[in-house]
Design an enzyme around this catalytic site. Structure first.
Site, mmCIF file in Angstrom:
data_model
loop_
_atom_site.group_PDB
_atom_site.id
_atom_site.type_symbol
_atom_site.label_atom_id
_atom_site.label_comp_id
_atom_site.label_asym_id
_atom_site.label_seq_id
_atom_site.Cartn_x
_atom_site.Cartn_y
_atom_site.Cartn_z
ATOM 1 N N LYS A 76 -10.944 -6.065 -6.422
ATOM 2 C CA LYS A 76 -11.835 -4.940 -6.675
ATOM 3 C C LYS A 76 -11.077 -3.710 -7.142
ATOM 4 O O LYS A 76 -11.670 -2.785 -7.648
ATOM 5 C CB LYS A 76 -12.738 -4.650 -5.480
ATOM 6 N N LYS A 117 -5.026 -12.611 -8.778
ATOM 7 C CA LYS A 117 -6.263 -12.668 -7.992
ATOM 8 C C LYS A 117 -7.334 -11.716 -8.563
ATOM 9 O O LYS A 117 -6.995 -10.614 -8.982
ATOM 10 C CB LYS A 117 -5.914 -12.239 -6.556
ATOM 11 N N LYS A 173 0.830 -1.217 0.000
ATOM 12 C CA LYS A 173 0.000 0.000 0.000
ATOM 13 C C LYS A 173 0.855 1.254 0.000
ATOM 14 O O LYS A 173 0.470 2.258 -0.583
ATOM 15 C CB LYS A 173 -0.951 0.002 1.212
HETATM 16 P P1 ATP Z 1 -8.128 -5.055 -3.036
HETATM 17 O O1 ATP Z 1 -7.945 -5.793 -4.312
HETATM 18 O O2 ATP Z 1 -8.620 -3.663 -3.219
HETATM 19 O O3 ATP Z 1 -6.973 -5.171 -2.083
HETATM 20 P P2 ATP Z 1 -9.788 -7.241 -2.322
HETATM 21 O O4 ATP Z 1 -10.746 -7.457 -3.451
HETATM 22 O O5 ATP Z 1 -8.638 -8.151 -2.214
HETATM 23 O O6 ATP Z 1 -9.337 -5.739 -2.289
HETATM 24 P P3 ATP Z 1 -10.404 -7.148 0.535
HETATM 25 O O7 ATP Z 1 -11.229 -6.036 1.060
HETATM 26 O O8 ATP Z 1 -8.938 -7.127 0.822
HETATM 27 O O9 ATP Z 1 -10.692 -7.303 -1.021
HETATM 28 O O10 ATP Z 1 -10.982 -8.529 1.022
HETATM 29 C C1 ATP Z 1 -12.220 -8.774 1.617
HETATM 30 C C2 ATP Z 1 -12.350 -10.271 1.778
HETATM 31 O O11 ATP Z 1 -12.545 -10.922 0.507
HETATM 32 C C3 ATP Z 1 -11.094 -10.924 2.397
HETATM 33 O O12 ATP Z 1 -11.466 -11.921 3.312
HETATM 34 C C4 ATP Z 1 -10.401 -11.509 1.186
HETATM 35 O O13 ATP Z 1 -9.564 -12.582 1.513
HETATM 36 C C5 ATP Z 1 -11.578 -11.931 0.300
HETATM 37 N N1 ATP Z 1 -11.190 -11.928 -1.115
HETATM 38 C C6 ATP Z 1 -10.836 -10.850 -1.846
HETATM 39 N N2 ATP Z 1 -10.550 -11.206 -3.127
HETATM 40 C C7 ATP Z 1 -10.730 -12.548 -3.201
HETATM 41 C C8 ATP Z 1 -10.582 -13.511 -4.270
HETATM 42 N N3 ATP Z 1 -10.211 -13.159 -5.488
HETATM 43 N N4 ATP Z 1 -10.860 -14.804 -4.006
HETATM 44 C C9 ATP Z 1 -11.270 -15.174 -2.774
HETATM 45 N N5 ATP Z 1 -11.407 -14.324 -1.725
HETATM 46 C C10 ATP Z 1 -11.154 -13.018 -1.927
#
Ligand code: ATP
Ligand code: LTN
Length: 334
Positions: A200, A197, A115
């Site tokens: 969002k 991965k 970050k």
């Molecule tokens: P960013 O990409 O902005 O870091 P993110 O999509 O990874 O965000 P988080 O807010 O960090 O989302 O995660 C919220 C929850 O969703 C966490 O428990 C995370 O492990 C889960 N999660 C996020 N992306 C995935 C994915 N692609 N597959 C499975 N679980 C996910």
């Protein structure tokens, strides 16, 4: 333990547009666990301001997320669904735990490194101590289990270290939490680059299925999903794109990988992608309808927010008072 049930805590940030990865990897598992545990599911809005937010947009996003918890199937009468900023104990415990956390430990956190590279113009102290606030979230409720994605394991390990350090000085104050990683959907990959991965914050909107996408958009995105030229539907390392689609289909239908492979044996990628798209749309459409109904009912939502914040405040106060006493603060005259 609360009412003879083990305690579960988890939270999500209301930043960006939630994806199918968030739903299959987190929310769906939360719903499954909610009968077995006494659950606290927080919209962790205090964590979100470590990155600049537009206030009006942020307020709406946090509300959308809270409503989404309910729309996904978490019963707000049984699960404590609340905004982190409504419960003062999170900040109060975080301060105390800051004094039991070493700079060296925080310096090793990979999320901080990522970050601060992404937001080089705003490397604030909150971003650095983010994991301590997360430790406070968890330890405030004497949490036994924390369902998280693999990316959060390092923060959970730090939480355990802080709790053990505190306990070794003051006696058994905190329950030591365990992580819980879901079996299916733990890592949904990008539809455009199956080695990355689904996230969002991905700049390419075709890489992610957003929970707000309509049926046509979902089907179109799956149609365009990157696969390969093998032309067989098998879950194996050489076929990351197809494997990801199998994983999604399996997480949505409850079928095993073998069952999915059998179902599509001899069929082409076109048919398979359409089936995955339709299945995902069938799940997301009712979720979207429930979500919009909940958001329209302001009185209902306000009631839940108020009641659950009070419940969280009540349980968190018990831990906080104990901690304040242990470190030697004078008792408040009530
Ligand atoms: P960013 O990409 O902005 O870091 P993110 O999509 O990874 O965000 P988080 O807010 O960090 O989302 O995660 C919220 C929850 O969703 C966490 O428990 C995370 O492990 C889960 N999660 C996020 N992306 C995935 C994915 N692609 N597959 C499975 N679980 C996910
Ligand atoms: N850091 C987590 C969100 C989070 C959390 C928590 C998760 C904040 N506090 C406590 C579990 C328990 C994330 O970015 N996904």
């Amino acid at each position: 333990m609360i009412d003879n049930k083990k305690v579960l805590f988890s939270g999500m940030q209301a930043t960006g547009n939630l994806t199918l990865g968030n739903y299959l990897g987190a929310l769906k598992n939360w719903v499954k666990l909610s009968d077995e545990y006494e659950c606290f599911y927080s919209v962790v809005d205090m964590h979100s301001i470590t990155v600049r937010q537009d206030p009006a947009d942020f307020r709406q996003k946090a509300k959308n997320l809270l409503a989404l918890y309910i729309a996904a199937g978490l019963d707000p009468q049984k699960n404590c669904i609340y905004y982190q900023s409504h419960v003062s104990g999170h900040a109060e415990l975080a301060w105390i735990l800051n004094c039991f956390t070493y700079m060296g430990e925080l310096n090793r956190m990979t999320q901080f490194k990522d970050k601060s590279a992404k937001h080089a113009d705003n490397i604030n102290a909150g971003l650095f101590t983010y994991p301590v606030l997360m430790a406070a979230d968890i330890l405030l409720y004497q949490t036994d289990v924390v369902p998280v994605g693999i990316d959060q394991l390092q923060h959970l390990e730090l939480t355990r270290d802080i709790a053990q350090r505190f306990n070794s000085i003051y006696g058994d104050v905190f329950t030591i939490p365990e992580p819980f990683i879901g079996k299916t959907g733990a890592k949904i990959m990008s539809l455009q680059d199956p080695l990355k991965k689904m996230s969002k914050s991905d700049e390419n909107p075709n890489a992610s299925i957003y929970l707000t996408d309509d049926r046509d958009t979902i089907i179109r995105k799956f149609k365009r999903a990157v696969t390969d030229s093998e032309a067989v539907i098998k879950h194996r390392e050489e076929q990351p794109g197809v494997s990801n689609l199998i994983e999604i289909y399996s997480a949505c239908t409850g079928k095993t990988f073998e069952e999915v492979e059998k179902e599509f044996d001899g069929k082409g990628y076109g048919d398979f992608k359409l089936a995955v798209g339709e299945t995902v749309a069938d799940i997301l459409s009712p979720l979207q309808a429930r979500h919009s109904d909940i958001l329209k009912d302001k009185a209902y939502l306000d009631g839940i927010v108020k009641e659950n914040a009070e419940k969280a405040q009540y349980f968190s106060n018990k831990t906080l008072r104990k901690v304040q006493k242990k470190v030697g603060f004078n008792e408040k005259i009530r």
